[in-house]
Motif scaffolding. Sequence first.
Motif, PDB file in Angstrom:
ATOM      1  N   VAL A 149       0.819  -1.203   0.000  1.00 19.21           N
ATOM      2  CA  VAL A 149       0.000   0.000   0.000  1.00 19.21           C
ATOM      3  C   VAL A 149       0.865   1.271   0.000  1.00 19.21           C
ATOM      4  O   VAL A 149       0.415   2.355  -0.357  1.00 19.21           O
ATOM      5  N   GLN A 150       2.119   1.093   0.394  1.00 20.38           N
ATOM      6  CA  GLN A 150       3.063   2.217   0.409  1.00 20.38           C
ATOM      7  C   GLN A 150       3.452   2.662  -0.999  1.00 20.38           C
ATOM      8  O   GLN A 150       4.019   3.726  -1.182  1.00 20.38           O
ATOM      9  N   HIS A 151       3.222   1.789  -1.969  1.00 22.41           N
ATOM     10  CA  HIS A 151       3.841   1.971  -3.280  1.00 22.41           C
ATOM     11  C   HIS A 151       3.195   3.061  -4.120  1.00 22.41           C
ATOM     12  O   HIS A 151       3.875   3.787  -4.855  1.00 22.41           O
ATOM     13  N   SER A 155       1.927   7.813   1.604  1.00 25.36           N
ATOM     14  CA  SER A 155       2.223   6.623   2.398  1.00 25.36           C
ATOM     15  C   SER A 155       1.448   6.563   3.722  1.00 25.36           C
ATOM     16  O   SER A 155       0.820   5.555   4.031  1.00 25.36           O
ATOM     17  N   ARG A 156       1.488   7.638   4.511  1.00 20.45           N
ATOM     18  CA  ARG A 156       0.874   7.568   5.844  1.00 20.45           C
ATOM     19  C   ARG A 156      -0.645   7.405   5.801  1.00 20.45           C
ATOM     20  O   ARG A 156      -1.176   6.490   6.411  1.00 20.45           O
ATOM     21  N   PRO A 157      -1.383   8.273   5.080  1.00 16.29           N
ATOM     22  CA  PRO A 157      -2.846   8.088   5.063  1.00 16.29           C
ATOM     23  C   PRO A 157      -3.262   6.760   4.434  1.00 16.29           C
ATOM     24  O   PRO A 157      -4.251   6.153   4.860  1.00 16.29           O
ATOM     25  N   ALA A 158      -2.490   6.286   3.452  1.00 15.72           N
ATOM     26  CA  ALA A 158      -2.826   5.005   2.822  1.00 15.72           C
ATOM     27  C   ALA A 158      -2.651   3.869   3.822  1.00 15.72           C
ATOM     28  O   ALA A 158      -3.523   3.002   3.964  1.00 15.72           O
ATOM     29  N   THR A 159      -1.528   3.871   4.529  1.00 17.42           N
ATOM     30  CA  THR A 159      -1.300   2.828   5.521  1.00 17.42           C
ATOM     31  C   THR A 159      -2.356   2.898   6.613  1.00 17.42           C
ATOM     32  O   THR A 159      -2.866   1.865   7.058  1.00 17.42           O
ATOM     33  N   ALA A 160      -2.696   4.113   7.032  1.00 15.09           N
ATOM     34  CA  ALA A 160      -3.718   4.272   8.078  1.00 15.09           C
ATOM     35  C   ALA A 160      -5.056   3.716   7.599  1.00 15.09           C
ATOM     36  O   ALA A 160      -5.750   3.015   8.343  1.00 15.09           O
ATOM     37  N   ALA A 161      -5.420   4.007   6.346  1.00 15.94           N
ATOM     38  CA  ALA A 161      -6.705   3.533   5.818  1.00 15.94           C
ATOM     39  C   ALA A 161      -6.753   2.010   5.833  1.00 15.94           C
ATOM     40  O   ALA A 161      -7.746   1.412   6.270  1.00 15.94           O
ATOM     41  N   LEU A 162      -5.674   1.373   5.377  1.00 13.82           N
ATOM     42  CA  LEU A 162      -5.691  -0.095   5.333  1.00 13.82           C
ATOM     43  C   LEU A 162      -5.676  -0.675   6.744  1.00 13.82           C
ATOM     44  O   LEU A 162      -6.444  -1.592   7.053  1.00 13.82           O
ATOM     45  N   ASN A 163      -4.817  -0.115   7.606  1.00 14.77           N
ATOM     46  CA  ASN A 163      -4.725  -0.663   8.962  1.00 14.77           C
ATOM     47  C   ASN A 163      -6.052  -0.532   9.709  1.00 14.77           C
ATOM     48  O   ASN A 163      -6.489  -1.465  10.391  1.00 14.77           O
ATOM     49  N   ARG A 207     -11.364   4.408  -0.640  1.00  9.61           N
ATOM     50  CA  ARG A 207     -10.560   5.509  -0.096  1.00  9.61           C
ATOM     51  C   ARG A 207      -9.135   5.451  -0.656  1.00  9.61           C
ATOM     52  O   ARG A 207      -8.559   6.486  -1.024  1.00  9.61           O
ATOM     53  N   LEU A 208      -8.554   4.278  -0.707  1.00 10.15           N
ATOM     54  CA  LEU A 208      -7.196   4.123  -1.236  1.00 10.15           C
ATOM     55  C   LEU A 208      -7.139   4.521  -2.708  1.00 10.15           C
ATOM     56  O   LEU A 208      -6.210   5.202  -3.141  1.00 10.15           O
TER      57      LEU A 208
ATOM     58  N   VAL B 149       4.774   1.883  13.365  1.00 11.10           N
ATOM     59  CA  VAL B 149       6.111   2.168  12.875  1.00 11.10           C
ATOM     60  C   VAL B 149       6.138   3.434  12.026  1.00 11.10           C
ATOM     61  O   VAL B 149       7.176   4.055  11.815  1.00 11.10           O
ATOM     62  N   GLN B 150       4.944   3.823  11.569  1.00  8.77           N
ATOM     63  CA  GLN B 150       4.826   5.041  10.767  1.00  8.77           C
ATOM     64  C   GLN B 150       5.039   6.300  11.598  1.00  8.77           C
ATOM     65  O   GLN B 150       5.245   7.382  11.058  1.00  8.77           O
ATOM     66  N   HIS B 151       4.925   6.155  12.910  1.00  8.35           N
ATOM     67  CA  HIS B 151       4.775   7.337  13.754  1.00  8.35           C
ATOM     68  C   HIS B 151       6.070   8.110  13.974  1.00  8.35           C
ATOM     69  O   HIS B 151       6.066   9.340  14.051  1.00  8.35           O
TER      70      HIS B 151
END
Lengths: 353, 353
Positions: A149-151, A155-163, A207-208, B149-151
């Motif tokens: 999802v980082q790709h 990066s941060r909002p995408a990772t947050a959305a998936l997590n 969202r992603l 880890v994003q933090h």
Amino acid sequence: MNAAEATDTSTQTAPADDAGPETWLHHARKVTDPVLREAVDCLHPQARIVVGYHLGWWDAHGRPVTAGWGKAVRPALVLLSARALGARSGTGAHCAAAVQLAHDSSLLHDDIIDRDDTRRHRPAAWRVFGVAGALLGGDAMLALAVSLVQHDGPSRPATAALNEAVQEFIGGQFEDIDFEERAEVSLAECTTMAARKTGALMGAACRLGALTGGADEVQAAELGSFGRSLGLAFQHVDDLLGIWGDPGATGKPAGADLHARKKSLPVVAALGSDGREAAELAELYARDPALDDADILRRAASLVERAGGRQRVGGLARRHLTEALDHLDATRLPASDTRPLRTLAAWLALRDH
Amino acid sequence: MNAAEATDTSTQTAPADDAGPETWLHHARKVTDPVLREAVDCLHPQARIVVGYHLGWWDAHGRPVTAGWGKAVRPALVLLSARALGARSGTGAHCAAAVQLAHDSSLLHDDIIDRDDTRRHRPAAWRVFGVAGALLGGDAMLALAVSLVQHDGPSRPATAALNEAVQEFIGGQFEDIDFEERAEVSLAECTTMAARKTGALMGAACRLGALTGGADEVQAAELGSFGRSLGLAFQHVDDLLGIWGDPGATGKPAGADLHARKKSLPVVAALGSDGREAAELAELYARDPALDDADILRRAASLVERAGGRQRVGGLARRHLTEALDHLDATRLPASDTRPLRTLAAWLALRDH
């Protein structure tokens, strides 16, 4: 999809705006499959075998088969959300692969928990590789999803959305298990569970896609809400198919959810009605051993229908579809750009297989 | 740690450079615990109960206990790597929590796979919450780890470092399971497995700390290699304690690894020697049912020792410690800044509990 379909995403010509839903799903598989394959090829060899088996690329020994990894509903939502923002074809392919992996990780672990023998017309991974292999394979998919999802985009909002979606569907799975052990479950609890278990990840998919396509926060939020409501509609239809679906199309035996005495929404709606059908259905669900016989399964399905469960849930699915389309309108994106999402949404919420 | 220890990280005074290893571990627990608690509090209530039970914060019903979540070796490596770069105290606390969660996720899932009844002197989570609860709890921890880890620092390299380590330890777990089913395992295979299963995450811990502290790529790579070599040394000592450790300190019964017929490194080294002890040990390992009796366990431990397994693995642990310290030197960081890491490394690689 089969191996011949798996080619470089950049060579895929996107369908026209007025293409049908199955064309969009087929296109999503074509775009996502090579990204998925490249990512899975980087896993440890033993994790790779389990994951690729589960995704229908090969048999237990790594020999190619063409079983496929499902309808690609979630990847299509990612890609079509990016497209709705005007992104060029193929944008969001890594997020599409990530969402599919997160979903498949939950299926793999779910099959262990439920001791389900069959997945997509084949023996479930834990039946082939044991609990250890399937458990670790699911872990590998989950970690890989977050990495992919980082790709694509921020990066941060995408990772947050998936997590957040992953945490929600884990919560939904906990509730699902809990419901099976409880005597009574309300329609509201059942809907909340479905929103967590299915709505959250389909919301994250949209969202992603939106984030990848450069959406502003309002558009990303509305597309997320579109996906979440659509996910609810999709789950409701899935629950209907779990009772009345054609085994040839669903890959599960007829009345599978009744056989497993699942408290799916049509059953909960029926049990919550006041008539004698509800009482008889409750009695069937409490019987032990129960619901093994085809006649009893048909009887149970008929009781759910006569108690209004089928009609009620079909109505709810249509209501959630309407909500979803309202959210899509709120993005204020041009109707021509959101047309493929509307086409797909209507099909998913009204499908009979 | 107990609840009284859990306070805001900013109020923690860091120990002096010449503090002892147990002081650093205690400090790491103090700094990491509140971050862990805050993160776990955001999980779905049912996931939260499982995870907090596993981390020793409460019993199965959520009543506070003071069982604690282990030695905090990995969090200490994160925090001391950041400190070695000159970062202020508490820098890297989210990465420290993330690495601990990733590690604990693997322990939770490992206990399901191995059907281990006990973890940190308490019933393992799957014995308390069932396979479903422990499986989903582990999933929740894994996803939460990647999110935390994003933090702290640079988002993409940090996520990549954690994800690569997770994929490696999953590979190591696959190999570990595979070894138990195979008749012969070489010393080299066993070392590779340990590097994956333990070295990778301890390497990632140091790399994450370095990145958080603002390391350049060479420093981050050397600190990563330091952690990886130290992880190998740590695992070798763990294998020695799995046979000769004091049950009161390890939380496992005496000779636990022999009882489980694990092909840990001392056993593999002994089996690979040429004497009659190796033959007798092989015979004991092949016997079914075997190694249930205290006398036979003592006999097996004595055979491993007489075949040179104990000495060989102790020597390997010291060699990996030397490698680790060479990598630390290669960072060219001032000796006073890396002193706590050296103190901790020596203790971990030479400990007897």
